[in-house]
Design an enzyme around this catalytic site. Sequence first.
Site: not given
Length: 888
Positions: A236-238, A412
């Site tokens: 996951l892109k935090h 994203g």
Amino acid sequence: MSASQRIVFCAFTLTHSRAFCLLRSSTSSFRCYLPLARARSLTFTSSVSPIMPYNQRRGGHSQQLWKQKPVTDTPSSEVEGVSSSGAEAVTNGISGLSIAENDGQSSVPSTGFGSFQLPNQSPTQGQKAIWKPKSYGTVSGQTSAEVGNLPADDTATAIKGNASEMTTAQKSRMDLSKLFRGNLLENFTVDNSTYSLAEVRATFYPKFENEKSDQEIRMRMIEVVSNGLAAVEVTLKHSGSLFMYAGHKGGAYAKNSFGNVYTAVGVFVLGRMLGEAWGAQALKKQVEFNDFLEKNRMCISMELVTAVLGDHGQRPREDYAVVTAVTELGNGKPKFYSTPEIIAFCREWRLPTNHVWLFSTRKSVTSFFAAYDALCEEGTTTSVCRALDDVADISVPGSKDHIQVQGEILEGLVARIVRHECSQHMEEVLRDYPPPPVEGAGLDLGPSLREICAANRSDEKQQIKALLQSVGSSFCPDHSDWFGVEAGGTHSRNADRSVLTKFLHAHPADFSTTKLQEMIRLMRDKRFPAAFKIYHNFHKIDSVSNDNLFYKMVIHVHSDSVFRRYQKEMRHRPGLWPLYRGFFVDINLFKANNERDAEIARNNNLEKTVSGNGGVSGTDGLANEDENLMIKLKFLTYKLRTFLIRNGLSTLFKDGPSAYKAYYLRQMNIWGTSAVKQRQLSKMLDEWAVYIRRKYGNKQLSSSVYLTEAEPFLEQYARRSPENQVLIGSAGNLVRVEEFLAVIEGGMDEEGDLETEREAPPSSPRRAKDEVQKDEGLIVFFPGIPGCAKSALCKELLNAPGGLGDNRPIHTLMGDLTKGKYWQKVADEHRRKPYSVMLADKNAPNEEVWRQIEDMCRRTRASAVPVVPDSGGCFAFPFIILLMMTYS
């Protein structure tokens, strides 16, 4: 010289802070000359106002063993030394002015994470030692064995130890005033006995820019997975900011800066998470964690997600961080842990981890890309995570649930190629390291981040002080990176840029220094847009002597194009080290006698032999270009907020709705957005443009709090129809930040680049490009020319009827009558009255003072006006010889 005599004003703003202009003040308009540069006119008014994680190239180990490594007590760089040759031209602006601590006390007391006391407990018998995995190295197994068998006195450690002895036995400690006057550096000359030692202090993965299209990368990923050569790892892109931590002595760092509110917030959040995880053991574990990072020269990188540092795609419900990289810095090239090793490390220390999926078969990786294609325009956290859980071979949930702590708007995914054995290692880690307990959930850990920021709104420095005091001395005992060294008074952190020249001309003390020098020389020779910012290293202040100087260097890359150009150079030079993101280096310049010269030479030759081609090798049959295959996959629900709304504010307010429409249509075409979504978004964004322009007029909405207006608008828009709800994704969970937003003076972000947005000027008439607005402040100063009637001129300006012809108040501080640190008092006064004209009635004799003035201008959006005696001069060189010497 009387006030009626002609004077020369040299006005410059931050954007032209290195281009000195000459202005003659005898008339209401001024002419500007730029010596040795292009001339241009300057019109004034009647007044004076003018990741993805890099897949580490691994060696040819036949197998990876999970084993405990012995902890060494070898201290980090103690080497001392220095080098120098000639002054270097002033280039990129340098951020950072260490202002003296406010006498006022923080309204939030230091809690040390709650009132609980550390119990006097000894470790449980048979307790498992701290696990430290063997990282995937960048050299072969045989080379690693050779390095391990080297005699201790033939390694870089010996260099450091001997240099430390030299300092204590032969050198006397210099007082701080001498250090900051620049005498040490000026008197330090480069000769055959001069050496430099550079050590990477903190860094993040290299930024590899793919030259192939996203579709080509996807096809190649599927191919290498199908052939059993690798697996695809997805995380996951935090939506947050990069934060790096190397221990309380190693330092805390943002992407391109340190010693500011971004790093203070990061230290607080990290300390608070350790408190929540360890409960009553927190104080003890914080100390142990710092010691572990220091002794093993390690750095952890995190995505810092908080509502107090400005808006991204969605304001988080909680302030948190997730670990994205663990790096062994050692004495050479950084080595990054694999994801299984990161999870094991984090679970041992109870640090938060990210959500990870592994796809090791052709079917699973093909299904992954198909799932993204189906969700890329409408996906939210819930739908994306559910889809990936269904198709992944291995799914490892993060310790922080994105839905609970941040929300449904997902920035994203990041997909990259990893070793095929990574799946097996992940299973082993999940078996051996179960999720740790949370022992501090029910404890009172003191005021929260938002409460501290809300209670300390006076200035940025006060917030930093309150945050560091609240995190406690067990985790952050040293505040010198933020406030300097109290014993020496207040000094600028900035060091003279000639340090870089001396560093490059000095002999390298080890192989790592050689490679870092090679990197910097290449970037300078190729004129890559990057800055090499030099600062004093306050952590080493006790070791400073005439022949032993310490500095910090920040390698700040200004454009992503640099990474692409640098990658091309790496293909032509296989031994070239990567260009990292978040790149911080400790520099030690020192002198060595003949015996030390010979010892360093022997060690360098030995290091070159075992290092071979710089640590570059293939990975289990993968071609070099495949090792770094990665792709970032972002979602439209996030991009419409950040790219289309936030990033389009400047165009909308300055150039109008038509230019804004062209901007967002161009963006959607680049992304390949479907025709249906383009029509829906165009309708919504046109309505947004009318709404926000009607509400704000010519005053641009700040991008740091854009969600204050955008989120309610999106919520209302989503309620109109189910179609709108799908388009927006999620809205209505707005977190109000106005009362606790961090005070960031100068409007800079963690990269040190951004400035405060100003109200957009009326479309007509257009203001001249270089005209200084009347609603901005001025700082008038005298650059080091005694006896030029400064006080008389200031007095005349103060008594002049109508001041400078506008309504700005005029203030002055006479140096002879001002007690204490003069320029600090000027900074304090101008911060209180940023739109006034400050007459600094004192000589400003050197570059250190000029940098302080520049820093004042950056923080308050003022313009600096040097005043120098006029001379006949000539068109090409209007400065007199004395003045040219002053600026040289």
